[in-house]
Design an enzyme around this catalytic site. Structure first.
Site, PDB file in Angstrom:
ATOM      1  N   ASP A  86       0.856  -1.069  -0.112  1.00  0.00           N
ATOM      2  CA  ASP A  86      -0.060  -0.105   0.134  1.00  0.00           C
ATOM      3  C   ASP A  86       0.885   1.167   0.064  1.00  0.00           C
ATOM      4  OD1 ASP A  86      -2.270   1.742   0.486  1.00  0.00           O
ATOM      5  OD2 ASP A  86      -3.363   0.092   1.317  1.00  0.00           O
ATOM      6  N   ASP A 126      -5.460   2.486  -7.429  1.00  0.00           N
ATOM      7  CA  ASP A 126      -6.532   2.990  -6.227  1.00  0.00           C
ATOM      8  C   ASP A 126      -6.975   4.305  -6.516  1.00  0.00           C
ATOM      9  OD1 ASP A 126      -8.023   2.361  -4.143  1.00  0.00           O
ATOM     10  OD2 ASP A 126      -6.510   3.100  -2.679  1.00  0.00           O
ATOM     11  N   GLU A 151     -11.607   6.616  -9.264  1.00  0.00           N
ATOM     12  CA  GLU A 151     -13.081   6.679  -9.779  1.00  0.00           C
ATOM     13  C   GLU A 151     -12.836   8.090 -10.866  1.00  0.00           C
ATOM     14  OE1 GLU A 151     -13.058   4.394  -6.612  1.00  0.00           O
ATOM     15  OE2 GLU A 151     -12.123   6.477  -6.554  1.00  0.00           O
ATOM     16  N   GLU A 205     -11.594   9.572  -6.942  1.00  0.00           N
ATOM     17  CA  GLU A 205     -12.232   9.534  -5.825  1.00  0.00           C
ATOM     18  C   GLU A 205     -12.814  10.878  -5.675  1.00  0.00           C
ATOM     19  OE1 GLU A 205     -10.509   9.337  -1.370  1.00  0.00           O
ATOM     20  OE2 GLU A 205     -11.185   7.288  -2.062  1.00  0.00           O
ATOM     21  N   ARG A 235     -10.253  -0.418  -8.699  1.00  0.00           N
ATOM     22  CA  ARG A 235     -11.743  -0.207  -8.088  1.00  0.00           C
ATOM     23  C   ARG A 235     -12.632   0.477  -8.720  1.00  0.00           C
ATOM     24  NH1 ARG A 235     -11.146   3.447  -2.644  1.00  0.00           N
ATOM     25  NH2 ARG A 235     -11.603   5.329  -3.546  1.00  0.00           N
ATOM     26  N   ASP A 241     -14.110  -0.517  -0.315  1.00  0.00           N
ATOM     27  CA  ASP A 241     -13.752  -0.464   1.280  1.00  0.00           C
ATOM     28  C   ASP A 241     -14.762  -1.037   1.943  1.00  0.00           C
ATOM     29  OD1 ASP A 241     -11.173   0.695   0.539  1.00  0.00           O
ATOM     30  OD2 ASP A 241     -11.821   2.577   0.943  1.00  0.00           O
ATOM     31  N   HIS A 260      -7.288  -8.566   3.120  1.00  0.00           N
ATOM     32  CA  HIS A 260      -6.545  -7.119   3.010  1.00  0.00           C
ATOM     33  C   HIS A 260      -7.561  -6.234   3.879  1.00  0.00           C
ATOM     34  CE1 HIS A 260      -4.582  -3.385   1.891  1.00  0.00           C
ATOM     35  NE2 HIS A 260      -5.930  -2.895   1.371  1.00  0.00           N
TER      36      HIS A 260
END
Length: 804
Positions: A297, A410, A413, A415, A461, A478, A537
């Site tokens: 990560d 990660d 989108e 985010e 994701r 998440d 995870h």
């Protein structure tokens, strides 16, 4: 123009003779057909408010495009569709109330007055337009009639229950931290609706909007958008398998992942140092728990969560020798996967470079658009800009040169994505939903160009229609570390598998919240054996890795992981089937019984491939489960051998050691010997389990084999498919094995340990050809074991005589 291809409409025909089941009350009487013209590859219909074009793509797919008067096709090329239209002979037929345009099995009916479009498949009405096209306050809308009883699926990843009818769902990819059993907006908002009436509608437009799945309870399906393409494809079929194949043919097939992707991952948020990562892998090895990869990560590039996104280089203090660490892991069979994000913070080491290189999305004046979000003050890489894509790909190439094997994308989108932000070819809202899609495309195309023999691993994701063709491995975000979080996972994975994204999976054990629940953890990992990617995870307050759990739960987790590795040949063959046909790995029960409406909303049981029936334990302290056994063959408890008749239901006792799993009568299940890492597996030596049942006269199965890493191994003829056949007649069971190989697959002999289950009496004789074979029969378990060594080109046949 010849008269037979051109019909001029000056007036209306008031008759309505064909579609008596479709209400005309809501039709838009102000829309009038002006001309209908058949072209070599399509049908053109001009109305008073625009122009339609109907184009067949295959015998089961037809595309409808509408360009309103005064507009042009804003994005002429689809981001989703890759299928090239086939040359389908089409017939234009005059009807009493309009025309039929028939191509293959699909018929588009154009009703002249009031104007309406209807779609049929093999003369079966699928659906029709309602108002059709209209302008609304927030943009534009297309709407359609539904029957009162049809169940609706699709719209991407949501937690709503299998039937998504009754919701108005935003088409805007957005993370939902800590969700549980209900989430109307998540990371994948795919503009696809699938109906229990065996059709799908894919709205081929990336701009944000809504899918209204009859939220007003007036039997209306509506697509709303801020603008862009008014294009949709209608897909139909006779089975869910055909429907899945049609959509995947349209939007692209998933490449085979590397075989190691079916192993176990060491992962948490996150490993702070090289020493910590090495200690974790050493712990797995000491505990003899199989593992294939470690995921880093965001601490790999920064000591803190905030302020470091965009560094994209190993932190030298905590990772002083990253290349040696990665190399040492590789020698142990451990792949290294790094998280990356598309945000470059103003506090990161690359901010000046990002500005100077002009790789960031901008404001209206062309300056880098910056804004605050959780991780800091940031800019966003413009993945729609070819120059920015090249810059980002060079980051990946540099890291790959250090030995990195896989990529975790990660926050894609993205985010936080302000509407005022501008990309190279559109506003944020116009391209928001394809941002993750373009990110996966960047990596996939980079590999195809610079590392053409390697399969990328791309964990992300957020994505869009067709993201599977770039090898994207999606996960469900998440999720809360709770029983409610677990309960939503089968539904999300099943729905996404139906939408082409067959590798949707969850953070096993749950991600969000410091909840230490050993029962929940064990049940989640037991479920993980039978879902596409096995990857515990979580936030680090509670360990996600089984090696750090209490001894009792560690033992349960170890048993689940070991079973996962034993099933590697079966699971990898599912991946091959998905690559070839588009079939999801996880399948709803209604795939086995499409006519059984009682199964249309079931998600607490599912099929893993075609041969396993899985019922996850989704309630704390659960003692028993009511399970339905679909299809036309009996089912056997995978652990006890207990028989359950097809079409029956039974209350099954829940035990701690495993979740309820059943195997279908006549199933061939290829399994691996016990291994600690997927590199220890070889298709030259495997176990084969056959589940005999006297009611099954013929059965078949297969095992796919290649080197597990070469890209396009099938196209390169570097593969083998081992086929299994059974025949049972007059008291004798016959088994045959055969192998088809690509011309570039190396010749090899094989050893197969065959276990035939449910042989309740000692066989009279077991022979291969005319040669008697030694065998071991266990009267208490009913297992018959045979060792078989066979040459590359042989087609061994075994006959088991069960009675004189």
């Amino acid at each position: 123009m010849k008269k037979k291809n051109h019909l001029q409409y000056l007036g209306g025909i008031a008759c309505f003779l064909v579609f008596v089941s479709t209400s005309v009350l809501a039709q838009n009487a102000g829309r009038i057909v002006q001309t209908i013209q058949q072209q070599p590859d399509s049908l053109r219909v001009v109305t008073n408010d625009g122009e339609y074009q109907f184009r067949p793509y295959s015998a089961q797919i037809v595309e409808t495009s509408f360009i309103p008067r005064g507009q042009q096709m804003s994005v002429p090329v689809s981001h989703a569709v890759v299928l090239q239209p086939e040359k389908i002979p089409a017939l234009l037929k005059k009807m009493a109330d309009g025309v039929d345009y028939q191509a293959g099995d699909m018929t588009v009916h154009i009703q002249e007055h009031p104007f309406q479009i209807s779609y049929r498949y093999k003369n079966r009405l699928l659906f029709s337009e309602k108002q059709g096209y209209s302008k609304i306050a927030t943009g534009e809308r297309l709407d359609f009639n539904l029957t009162s009883d049809e169940v609706l699926y699709g719209a991407g990843a949501r937690a709503l229950g299998m039937n998504r009818r009754g919701y108005r769902l935003p088409l805007y990819n957005k993370a939902h931290y800590g969700y549980e059993e209900h989430s109307e907006q998540m990371n994948f908002s795919i503009p696809l609706v699938l109906s229990s009436r065996m059709y799908g509608i894919h709205f081929d437009n990336a701009a944000i909007g809504f899918l209204d799945l009859d939220s007003q309870k007036d039997n209306t399906l509506a697509y709303e958008t801020i603008g862009g393409r008014k294009v949709y494809q209608v897909i139909a079929g006779d089975s869910w398998e055909q429907l899945s194949a049609g959509y995947v043919n349209l939007t692209g097939h998933q490449p085979l992942p590397p075989r190691w992707a079916f192993g176990n991952f060491a992962s948490r948020f996150g490993y702070h140092s090289e020493a910590e990562a090495r200690a974790v892998i050493a712990r797995f090895q000491a505990e003899q728990i199989p593992v294939d990869a470690i995921i880093f990560d965001l601490y790999w590039f920064g000591k803190e969560i905030k302020g470091t996104l965009g560094n994209l280089t190993f932190d030298p203090d905590n990772f002083p020798q990253p290349e040696k660490m990665i190399s040492d892991f590789r020698q142990q069979g451990i792949k290294t996967i790094l998280i990356t994000e598309p945000f470059i913070l103003t506090t990161s080491g690359r901010w000046k470079e990002a500005v100077d290189e002009k790789i960031l999305a901008t404001d209206q004046q062309g300056k880098p658009f910056t804004y605050d979000f959780y991780f800091g003050h940031t800019g966003l890489i413009d993945l729609l800009d070819p120059h920015a894509r090249d810059w980002f790909w060079n980051v990946y190439k540099t890291l790959k040169a250090k030995g990195v094997t896989g990529w975790w994308g990660d926050l894609g989108e993205p985010e936080v994505h302000p509407a005022a932000l501008q990309h190279k070819n559109g506003s944020a809202d116009e391209v928001h939903n394809i941002y993750g899609h373009e990110w996966a495309k960047l990596i996939a195309e980079g590999y195809a160009r610079d590392f053409p023999q390697e399969r990328p691993f791309i964990l992300m994701r957020a994505g869009y229609s067709g993201s599977q063709r770039y090898g994207m491995i999606p996960w469900s975000g998440d999720v809360n570390r709770s029983w409610g979080g677990l309960r939503s996972q089968p539904e999300i994975a099943l729905q996404m598998g139906m939408q082409g994204m067959a590798y949707m999976h969850s953070d096993l054990g749950g991600f969000a919240g410091p909840n230490l629940d050993d029962e929940l953890y064990a049940r989640w990992l037991q479920y993980g054996v039978f879902q596409p990617v096995f990857r515990p995870h979580a936030q680090e307050e509670v360990a996600s890795e089984p090696v750090f759990r209490a001894d009792s739960v560690k033992a349960l987790a170890k048993a689940a992981i070991e079973l996962r590795y034993r099933l590697l040949p079966y699971n990898y063959t599912l991946a091959f089937d998905n690559h070839e046909t588009g079939l999801p790995l996880m399948r709803p029960l209604f795939f086995a019984e499409p006519g059984n409406s009682a199964l249309s909303t079931v998600a607490d049981s599912y099929l893993w491939g075609s041969e396993f029936l899985v019922h996850p334990v989704l309630q704390a302290g659960q003692q028993q489960a009511e399970i339905y056994f679909p299809g036309d063959r009996n089912w056997f408890d995978f652990y006890s051998g207990e028989v359950h008749a097809a079409g029956s239901s039974a209350k099954v006792k829940i035990v701690a050691d495993h979740i309820p799993v059943f195997v279908r009568a006549g199933a061939f299940i290829p399994m691996a010997k016990p291994i600690q890492n997927t590199r220890q597996y070889s298709g030259s030596e495997f176990d084969l389990h056959y589940f005999h049942d006297a009611s099954v006269a013929h059965a078949s199965g297969k095992l796919f084999d290649d080197d597990g890493e070469t890209a396009d191994s099938v196209a390169q003829q570097k593969y083998a498919v081992i086929y299994f056949q059974s025949e049972f007649a007059r008291g004798t069971l016959h088994l045959q094995l055969s192998c088809t190989t690509g011309k570039n697959y190396p010749s090899r002999d094989r050893k197969t340990a065959i276990t035939i289950h449910r042989i309740h009496t000692r066989p009279v004789q077991v022979i291969a050809g005319n040669t008697p074979l030694a065998f071991d029969w266990n009267a208490s378990t009913g297992e018959l074991k045979i060792m078989l060594a066979w040459k590359d080109q042989e087609r061994p046949e075994i006959s088991v005589k069960l009675s004189d």
